[in-house]
Each structure stands twice: as C-alpha cells, then as structure tokens.
Design a protein around this motif. Structure first.
Motif: not given
Length: 191
Positions: A12-21
């Motif tokens: 979930l953390t890396i998914t949120v980072i991906g969505l932010a970018a």
C-alpha cells in the motif's frame, strides 16, 4: 499474520507513492503505451528519495519520520504542478479509457511482488555475500541524525560509499514501521 500485514503495508505504501507520482510520470512519458503508469512507482520512489536525501544533506530536513513525510509532501507538490494545464483531465480520461490495462498491470505487479516475497521468506537470513553490510548501512541511516550517515564499520566517519538506495529503503522502513530486517527482505522482493 504480522508478516501478511507487513507485506500489505509495504504494498500500500509503494502504491500510494506511485499514485502520488502518477501525474509526473504521465507528463514525462507521454509516448509510452502506459503513459508512464507502469513507471510511476519507481519514479515516485526516486523523486521522493532524492528530495529527502538532498534536503537532509543540505541540513534543511532532519533524518527522521517528519523529514520523510515532508519530502513526500514535496513530491505531491511537484505532482500537482505537473498536473496543471489540462494534464489532470487528460490523465483522468486515459485512466477511464484504459482501466482494464491498469487492472492487469496492478494484478501482475501484486502477484510478482507476492511471489518474490514468498521466495524471499523461504530464506530471510541476512548472513551471506554483502547482505550484512547492506543491513548495517540501512541501520546506520535509520540512526544517523544527518547526512551523510555515520559509517557502521569506521566509527566517527561518514559512509563513503554510494548509499542512496539504502536511503530509499530506510524511508520505506520509517513510513511502514517494519523492523529493518523485514524491510530489507521486502525491498529485495520489491526490486
């Protein structure tokens, strides 16, 4: 059960980072079929990590969870700037038109990450090749108040090696709250 929660938290953390970018990736890679969607996670990790490392190295941010979160806020700010001039509406249109491709990429990423995590869980020891040194660097970065971090092998000196990748790992460890050895193994699966 804790291992599953650690895995899901990391995902979930890396998914949120991906969505932010995602707006940045959409702007940088307009000619790719995926419009940068498949590269949003690594791009987000790189930009987030670079902002944190640079601002810590300049003494603007501290090497702590607050500094990591401030770097994430800056990533979001850059993403908002990238979404100006109609890019956001174009991105929304592309997401709607390509939802099947997006779901396929997400399922493929999740399955690959899960399979590699299971493989890594079969031998989680940090005992051979360069693994002890890498874990020592991660722990040194987590404990150092500033950058460059203190060298775990040479007391009183800063790490004189390339440590940027370990900074990204330590950032993920801080945000997810996993212990460093679990973060090390999840990162091995993630790469």
């Amino acid at each position: 059960m804790t291992d599953l929660l650690n895995f899901l938290g990391w995902y979930l953390t890396i998914t949120v980072i991906g969505l932010a970018a995602l707006p940045i990736a959409f702007r940088f890679f307009p000619n790719l079929t995926s419009k940068g969607f498949a590269l949003a996670r690594p791009l987000g990790l790189l930009i987030w990590g670079f902002l944190f490392w640079l601002l810590c190295s300049l003494g603007i941010l501290q090497n702590n969870t607050g500094g990591v979160l401030m770097a994430f806020v800056l990533l979001i700010a850059f993403s908002v700037l990238s979404a100006r001039n109609g890019c956001l509406s174009e991105l929304k249109g592309w997401l709607k038109a390509n939802y099947k491709t997006i779901v396929s990429m997400e399922v493929l990423f999740f399955l690959a990450f899960a399979v590699w995590t299971i493989i890594r869980a079969a031998n989680p020891d940090v005992t051979y090749t360069e693994k002890p040194m890498e874990l020592a660097f991660i722990n040194a970065i987590l404990k150092s108040p500033e950058f460059p971090p203190l060298d775990p092998w040479l007391s009183g000196y800063a790490i004189s090696y390339y440590y940027f990748g370990y900074v990204i790992i330590s950032m993920l460890i801080r945000v997810t709250g996993v212990i460093s050895s679990v973060g090390f193994n999840l990162t091995a699966s993630l790469w």
